[in-house]
Write an enzyme that holds these catalytic residues in place. Structure first.
Site, PDB file in Angstrom:
ATOM      1  N   HIS A 209       0.847  -1.201   0.000  1.00 37.75           N
ATOM      2  CA  HIS A 209       0.000   0.000   0.000  1.00 37.75           C
ATOM      3  C   HIS A 209       0.882   1.250   0.000  1.00 37.75           C
ATOM      4  O   HIS A 209       1.977   1.254   0.569  1.00 37.75           O
ATOM      5  CB  HIS A 209      -0.931  -0.002   1.208  1.00 37.75           C
ATOM      6  CG  HIS A 209      -2.172  -0.831   0.991  1.00 37.75           C
ATOM      7  ND1 HIS A 209      -2.955  -1.297   2.015  1.00 37.75           N
ATOM      8  CD2 HIS A 209      -2.759  -1.266  -0.170  1.00 37.75           C
ATOM      9  CE1 HIS A 209      -3.978  -1.983   1.504  1.00 37.75           C
ATOM     10  NE2 HIS A 209      -3.873  -1.992   0.189  1.00 37.75           N
TER      11      HIS A 209
ATOM     12  N   ASP B 180       0.920   3.995   1.560  1.00 38.36           N
ATOM     13  CA  ASP B 180       1.387   4.585   2.822  1.00 38.36           C
ATOM     14  C   ASP B 180       2.539   3.790   3.444  1.00 38.36           C
ATOM     15  O   ASP B 180       3.067   4.183   4.487  1.00 38.36           O
ATOM     16  CB  ASP B 180       0.226   4.766   3.819  1.00 38.36           C
ATOM     17  CG  ASP B 180      -0.518   3.477   4.155  1.00 38.36           C
ATOM     18  OD1 ASP B 180      -0.663   2.612   3.262  1.00 38.36           O
ATOM     19  OD2 ASP B 180      -0.952   3.326   5.315  1.00 38.36           O
ATOM     20  N   HIS B 181       2.942   2.697   2.764  1.00 36.78           N
ATOM     21  CA  HIS B 181       4.067   1.899   3.253  1.00 36.78           C
ATOM     22  C   HIS B 181       5.245   1.861   2.273  1.00 36.78           C
ATOM     23  O   HIS B 181       6.317   1.372   2.624  1.00 36.78           O
ATOM     24  CB  HIS B 181       3.594   0.471   3.578  1.00 36.78           C
ATOM     25  CG  HIS B 181       2.583   0.432   4.677  1.00 36.78           C
ATOM     26  ND1 HIS B 181       2.881  -0.005   5.942  1.00 36.78           N
ATOM     27  CD2 HIS B 181       1.283   0.841   4.721  1.00 36.78           C
ATOM     28  CE1 HIS B 181       1.796   0.112   6.714  1.00 36.78           C
ATOM     29  NE2 HIS B 181       0.817   0.623   5.989  1.00 36.78           N
TER      30      HIS B 181
ATOM     31  N   HIS C  31      -4.714  -9.207   5.354  1.00 37.40           N
ATOM     32  CA  HIS C  31      -5.060  -7.818   5.033  1.00 37.40           C
ATOM     33  C   HIS C  31      -5.750  -7.840   3.674  1.00 37.40           C
ATOM     34  O   HIS C  31      -5.925  -8.915   3.086  1.00 37.40           O
ATOM     35  CB  HIS C  31      -3.756  -6.989   5.017  1.00 37.40           C
ATOM     36  CG  HIS C  31      -3.958  -5.500   4.944  1.00 37.40           C
ATOM     37  ND1 HIS C  31      -4.934  -4.832   5.644  1.00 37.40           N
ATOM     38  CD2 HIS C  31      -3.279  -4.530   4.264  1.00 37.40           C
ATOM     39  CE1 HIS C  31      -4.846  -3.532   5.386  1.00 37.40           C
ATOM     40  NE2 HIS C  31      -3.855  -3.328   4.554  1.00 37.40           N
TER      41      HIS C  31
ATOM     42  N   HIS D 216       0.303   2.764  13.598  1.00 35.41           N
ATOM     43  CA  HIS D 216      -0.653   2.802  12.478  1.00 35.41           C
ATOM     44  C   HIS D 216      -2.031   3.261  12.975  1.00 35.41           C
ATOM     45  O   HIS D 216      -3.069   2.639  12.723  1.00 35.41           O
ATOM     46  CB  HIS D 216      -0.743   1.416  11.813  1.00 35.41           C
ATOM     47  CG  HIS D 216      -1.266   1.465  10.399  1.00 35.41           C
ATOM     48  ND1 HIS D 216      -2.594   1.397  10.093  1.00 35.41           N
ATOM     49  CD2 HIS D 216      -0.627   1.562   9.217  1.00 35.41           C
ATOM     50  CE1 HIS D 216      -2.763   1.441   8.778  1.00 35.41           C
ATOM     51  NE2 HIS D 216      -1.571   1.545   8.217  1.00 35.41           N
TER      52      HIS D 216
END
Ligand code: ZN
Ligand code: ZN
Lengths: 305, 305
Positions: free
Chosen positions: B65, B67-68, B140, B269
């Site tokens: 993702h 944001d990672h 996930h 997170h």
């Protein structure tokens, strides 16, 4: 027109200057906002700025170096997360679409708004209701472009007081007069609109350049611009670096501004080696072109109408 | 072992919490530094941290993702710009290599150091001189992994005072005794090293999880870990969001820590909706697992040896 400098450094982020990004807010056009370049953490800079990500509807990328594009995928994702549904158009050199598509696909970033990437070629231009936009190829180590924004001329204002002095009654013919037409009143008088309309307002010209060596074409392209935003990565003591890496010095940018007879020069893309020497940096440019400003992160420059 | 939390938010950057990144500094291994996840502006966060980009030699990506991962291309470029020549190894899910290659190629980022991308599969593990590293697949909305770092057991220390009390002269045989061997002295005495060496030190266990629903496999994987770093995107009032988006709540993370009998739980997170409610957020987790800490950006947690 407001210029919001979001990142004014070069190459790598530093505490004082982030990598490249600048937003324009068009005050008279419902707050339309355009972004020029999108280095990493541009969306972070926006958190400290009045620019609203969801209102940015066009992004212009001058060239594909990381310090000008690595903020794009995250910013596009956050624009969607923040609820934007309006289309986004992104302009930039060939290869930009591939970078965006690969980044969004790998990260499974789903956008709720449509977007389009338009890859630039020499001579690229388009028009909106208020502006025309042209691109010019520059001279950097990778294809790099400048963008010229030319406002459309605005018709002069109708001189109401003069109309009243001539006892010309109010009515729908005011619109015809404003458009410069000749009308005949009920009392038989013939009135030429041109005599009651002030001079038309020339549209302003703004040029935003990507990383580049100074070029002759840029002098022509920037001729008499109201604002020229140009890089000055180095001072003149590092003129050899500027040549080697395809950049400009303070003196080169200022000379270009002088030759092009622009009204105002804004310098950006400053190497972090000059942190703490801003005054000397700016003064060097001013020896050649007096009306020079040195941009800094989160600086807002307003071009009043 | 120091844990440097660089970004502790979720999804999109906020002023209070950046997107995901955490660095470990191994104090007893020449300052070796490993990075876990690399959201946008991780390199910016490093400017405010004692972690040195050039010393990071392994990067672990839990999942792809944005944001990672969106900070990775810029961080890799800056590592080169700052002079690093040492190899970099990057571990992450399938697709990571493509993202890195596309980003570096389009931006013409030339790295002066060699790098390798190792794409993870279930059961992945490797060993260094000091540690073993294992990966576990999580649950996930996209493939996501946890990493377990297990220090190798350290031999006990040689009891010098006891050796002196027994009148055993100093010499190269100290090394043999330390290794638990039996030696014969010049005076004819036979000495068993085991009697002069303290108990061996068990290696510590650290588990770092990516975004995930709580899973049974994670309970087993984290069993008696010294540190569990786990996401808690939501409080229990948003348990439905956690299910929908494949995340965990405070209570779920704390229950997992309790069942796994870990020593310390560090939550990260965190959704930006909880800004200003950190105490209540943490207390909710503590109702189930007392030794819980809530990470914040630039927090350093030290696991003393
Ligand atoms: Zn640049
Ligand atoms: Zn995440």
């Amino acid at each position: 027109m407001e210029f919001h400098f979001l990142g004014t450094g070069s190459g790598v982020p530093a505490i004082e200057r982030n990598v490249s990004a600048m937003a324009i807010r068009f005050l008279q056009q419902k707050g339309t906002q355009w972004l020029f370049d999108c280095g990493e953490a541009t969306q972070h800079q926006l958190l400290h700025s009045p620019i609203t990500l969801t209102k940015i509807d066009r992004i212009f990328i001058t060239h594909l170096h990381g310090d000008h594009i690595f903020g794009l995928p995250g910013l596009m994702g956050s624009r969607s997360f923040q609820g934007a549904l309006s289309p986004l158009v992104i302009y930039g050199p060939k290869g930009l679409a591939e970078f965006i598509e690969a980044s969004l696909a790998v990260s499974k970033t789903h956008l709720r708004y449509p977007y389009e990437v338009i890859e630039l070629e020499e001579g690229f231009m388009f028009e909106t209701e208020h502006l025309s936009v042209e691109a010019l190829a520059l001279n950097h180590v990778t294809p790099s472009f400048a963008f010229k924004l030319t406002e459309k001329d605005k018709p002069g204002t109708l001189d109401i007081k003069k109309l009243e002095a001539y006892n010309i009654p109010k009515g729908p013919h005011y619109q015809s007069l404003k458009e410069g037409k000749t009308i005949t009143l009920e009392d038989g008088r013939t009135i030429n609109g041109h005599e009651f309309v002030g001079p038309k307002k020339n549209g302003r010209v703004v040029v935003i350049a990507g990383d580049t060596r100074p070029t002759k074409e840029m002098i022509k392209f920037s001729r008499e611009a109201d604002i020229l935003i140009h890089e000055a990565t180095f001072r003149s003591d590092k003129a050899d670096h500027a040549v080697q890496f395809g950049h400009s010095t303070t003196l080169e940018a200022a000379s270009l501004a002088k030759e092009a007879k622009v009204k105002t020069l804004l310098l950006t893309h400053i190497s972090s080696r000059y942190t703490g020497e801003e005054e000397a940096f700016l003064n060097e440019a001013k020896t050649i072109f007096e009306n020079t400003h040195l941009a800094h992160d989160l600086m807002v420059y307003t071009l009043s109408s």
